[in-house]
Design an enzyme around this catalytic site. Structure first.
Site, PDB file in Angstrom:
ATOM      1  N   ASN A   1       0.879  -1.180   0.000  1.00 27.09           N
ATOM      2  CA  ASN A   1       0.000   0.000   0.000  1.00 27.09           C
ATOM      3  C   ASN A   1       0.910   1.222   0.000  1.00 27.09           C
ATOM      4  O   ASN A   1       1.381   1.673   1.041  1.00 27.09           O
ATOM      5  CB  ASN A   1      -0.885  -0.036   1.254  1.00 27.09           C
ATOM      6  CG  ASN A   1      -1.835   1.137   1.312  1.00 27.09           C
ATOM      7  OD1 ASN A   1      -1.778   2.039   0.480  1.00 27.09           O
ATOM      8  ND2 ASN A   1      -2.696   1.131   2.311  1.00 27.09           N
ATOM      9  N   ARG A  16      -2.542  -2.081  -3.396  1.00 23.40           N
ATOM     10  CA  ARG A  16      -3.773  -1.334  -3.128  1.00 23.40           C
ATOM     11  C   ARG A  16      -3.737  -0.049  -3.954  1.00 23.40           C
ATOM     12  O   ARG A  16      -2.792   0.732  -3.869  1.00 23.40           O
ATOM     13  CB  ARG A  16      -3.869  -0.981  -1.648  1.00 23.40           C
ATOM     14  CG  ARG A  16      -5.118  -0.189  -1.384  1.00 23.40           C
ATOM     15  CD  ARG A  16      -5.048   0.585  -0.112  1.00 23.40           C
ATOM     16  NE  ARG A  16      -6.232   1.421  -0.022  1.00 23.40           N
ATOM     17  CZ  ARG A  16      -6.293   2.527   0.674  1.00 23.40           C
ATOM     18  NH1 ARG A  16      -5.244   2.949   1.334  1.00 23.40           N
ATOM     19  NH2 ARG A  16      -7.388   3.226   0.703  1.00 23.40           N
ATOM     20  N   HIS A  52     -13.124   2.747  -0.120  1.00 24.79           N
ATOM     21  CA  HIS A  52     -13.242   1.654   0.869  1.00 24.79           C
ATOM     22  C   HIS A  52     -13.902   0.406   0.255  1.00 24.79           C
ATOM     23  O   HIS A  52     -14.417  -0.456   0.976  1.00 24.79           O
ATOM     24  CB  HIS A  52     -14.091   2.077   2.101  1.00 24.79           C
ATOM     25  CG  HIS A  52     -13.423   3.077   2.985  1.00 24.79           C
ATOM     26  ND1 HIS A  52     -14.100   4.126   3.565  1.00 24.79           N
ATOM     27  CD2 HIS A  52     -12.147   3.202   3.398  1.00 24.79           C
ATOM     28  CE1 HIS A  52     -13.273   4.856   4.297  1.00 24.79           C
ATOM     29  NE2 HIS A  52     -12.079   4.315   4.199  1.00 24.79           N
ATOM     30  N   ARG A  69     -11.160  15.053   8.227  1.00 22.60           N
ATOM     31  CA  ARG A  69     -11.905  15.553   7.051  1.00 22.60           C
ATOM     32  C   ARG A  69     -13.307  16.015   7.459  1.00 22.60           C
ATOM     33  O   ARG A  69     -13.955  15.351   8.272  1.00 22.60           O
ATOM     34  CB  ARG A  69     -12.034  14.453   5.995  1.00 22.60           C
ATOM     35  CG  ARG A  69     -10.727  14.148   5.291  1.00 22.60           C
ATOM     36  CD  ARG A  69     -10.849  12.969   4.346  1.00 22.60           C
ATOM     37  NE  ARG A  69      -9.860  11.951   4.659  1.00 22.60           N
ATOM     38  CZ  ARG A  69      -9.886  10.702   4.233  1.00 22.60           C
ATOM     39  NH1 ARG A  69     -10.854  10.279   3.451  1.00 22.60           N
ATOM     40  NH2 ARG A  69      -8.938   9.858   4.577  1.00 22.60           N
ATOM     41  N   GLU A 102      -8.611  -5.612   4.756  1.00 25.36           N
ATOM     42  CA  GLU A 102      -8.382  -5.273   3.350  1.00 25.36           C
ATOM     43  C   GLU A 102      -7.163  -5.997   2.783  1.00 25.36           C
ATOM     44  O   GLU A 102      -7.160  -6.392   1.616  1.00 25.36           O
ATOM     45  CB  GLU A 102      -8.219  -3.749   3.222  1.00 25.36           C
ATOM     46  CG  GLU A 102      -9.537  -3.025   3.402  1.00 25.36           C
ATOM     47  CD  GLU A 102      -9.390  -1.565   3.776  1.00 25.36           C
ATOM     48  OE1 GLU A 102      -9.042  -1.284   4.936  1.00 25.36           O
ATOM     49  OE2 GLU A 102      -9.614  -0.713   2.907  1.00 25.36           O
TER      50      GLU A 102
END
Ligand code: AMP
Length: 398
Positions: free
Chosen positions: A9, A88, A177, A237, A382
């Site tokens: 990733n 990823r 996601h 965020r 994941e």
């Protein structure tokens, strides 16, 4: 050890990696290279219950992967078990609705998607290029955060703006996601086989947070949009705001549009409201000690999650299951309870005792018997999903 996959990733300033063996079922190594692009980087590797930290001089993606490869050369039996590499990838645009083996054509499309994810895509491309150089014999696979949401219908993914902006610039909701949602959908099916024909709402609540409606195993709507800034309030965020606010903030604070978006990405959310931290654990401690802003931030986070869940639920025939996942969704009793309390008008009711007693890292069912929807906690994974996709694509290609 069999069928080991290196999962990478590659982010803008960090590179996370893991090696999973036995077709994704056994986590052998995990680690992270941090501080990439700065002078003081380091590489942390966890293996066999031991953690080692090494300095990274000239901390960049190349040196991080070179160091990881050197570490692997010291474990030749592990390196020889590697069957492939899974990357990823945050943004696959409209090109990718499933994971793919990386070839020149895939790289070309990834370059075309890069302008939609300017922070992530260059780092992903760098990670792929260096991995191809260091591991020339291993097939590499791209697994996209956006792919699972490519089943969302046009009437749900378009914004109410001139349609030529979609045709000319591909401005639309993509959602993120997706690898986590696909994993959760499969896990839920293992626990409750009928769920694959039912309506499922998933709240992936971590530092980044979103919700997804899954109709008969397919994403029918989600809260993140063109970028991961949309939707829920998150760690740093803002999530969705009135778009005009950007012009007002820019004018009052004398910021450019980019700087204003930066505030919405990095200084807002739980951090911006609490003025303490983006970390849910710290905020819960502060709330228990009586801090009013910490409680306000956590309650806003929960209220918005509940609203967004019901918004995406409009694409379902029924809400048969609600699933909590991600660091906050899996661990915060307070947030789960607060979200479900906000859903009482929909006859959704959480069992306070089951919520409190849910054991960490396990799948738990936490609804009251009278609740119209089942409520679950399902830990996401994941990396495992990326490893599984990689091994399956490689085997099909043989
Ligand atoms: P993630 O991005 O999925 O790794 O989730 C990170 C978030 O999960 C952070 O806000 C953490 O504070 C939160 N988190 C992790 N463990 C707990 C816990 N035991 N209680 C509340 N929040 C937690």
């Amino acid at each position: 050890m069999d069928d080991a996959i290196l999962v990478i990733n590659s982010g803008s300033s960090s590179l996370k990696f893991a090696i999973l063996a036995q077709a994704g079922n056994q986590l052998v190594v995990e680690g992270i290279a941090e501080g990439l692009g700065s002078s003081a980087g380091h590489l942390t590797i966890k293996c066999d219950g031991r953690k080692t930290v090494q300095e990274l001089t000239q901390a960049d993606h190349k040196n991080a992967l070179v160091k990881i490869n050197s570490w692997l050369e010291e474990s030749p039996s592990l390196k020889s078990c590697l069957k492939g590499i899974g990357h990823r990838i945050v943004h696959g645009g409209e090109f990718f609705s499933a994971s793919v083996i990386i070839d020149d054509n895939v790289i070309k499309h990834l370059n075309e998607c890069a302008e939609l994810a300017p922070l992530h895509s260059p780092a992903h491309l760098k990670g792929i290029e260096i991995a191809q150089y260091l591991f020339p014999t291993l097939p590499q696979v791209a697994v996209f955060d956006t792919a699972f949401h490519q089943t969302i219908e046009k009437e749900h993914f378009l914004y109410g703006i001139p349609i030529s902006y979609y045709q000319d610039y591909h401005f639309r909701k993509y959602g993120f996601h997706g690898t986590s949602y696909r994993y959760i959908s499969q896990k839920l099916e293992e626990c409750f086989p009928l769920s694959i024909q039912q309506g499922v709402l998933v709240a992936h609540l971590g530092n980044g947070a979103s919700v997804c409606a899954i109709n008969s195993g397919k994403s029918s709507d989600t809260s993140m949009g063109l970028t991961p800034l949309d939707g829920l309030m998150m760690g740093t965020r803002s999530g969705s705001v009135d778009p005009s606010l950007i012009a007002f903030i820019a004018e009052k604070e004398k910021l450019t549009v980019e700087e204003t978006i930066d505030v919405l990405n990095k200084k807002s959310g739980l951090l911006g409201v609490s003025e303490i931290s983006n970390d849910c654990r710290l905020l819960e401690e502060a709330m228990q000690a009586g801090n009013v802003k910490a409680k306000l931030a956590l309650d806003m986070f929960s209220n918005r999650a509940a609203k967004q869940l019901m918004s995406v639920a409009t694409t379902l025939n029924s809400i048969d299951h609600i699933v909590f996942t991600g660091g906050i969704g899996e661990n915060s009793t307070y947030i789960r309870e607060k979200i479900c309390t906000n859903l009482k008008a929909f006859n959704i009711s959480i069992d306070t005792q089951k919520n409190l007693n849910a054991s960490r890292g396990d799948i738990s069912s936490i609804a009251q018997d009278s609740s119209s929807s089942k409520i679950w906690i399902i830990p996401t994974n994941e990396e495992k999903m990326i490893a599984l996709d990689t091994i399956n694509l490689i085997k099909n290609d043989e």
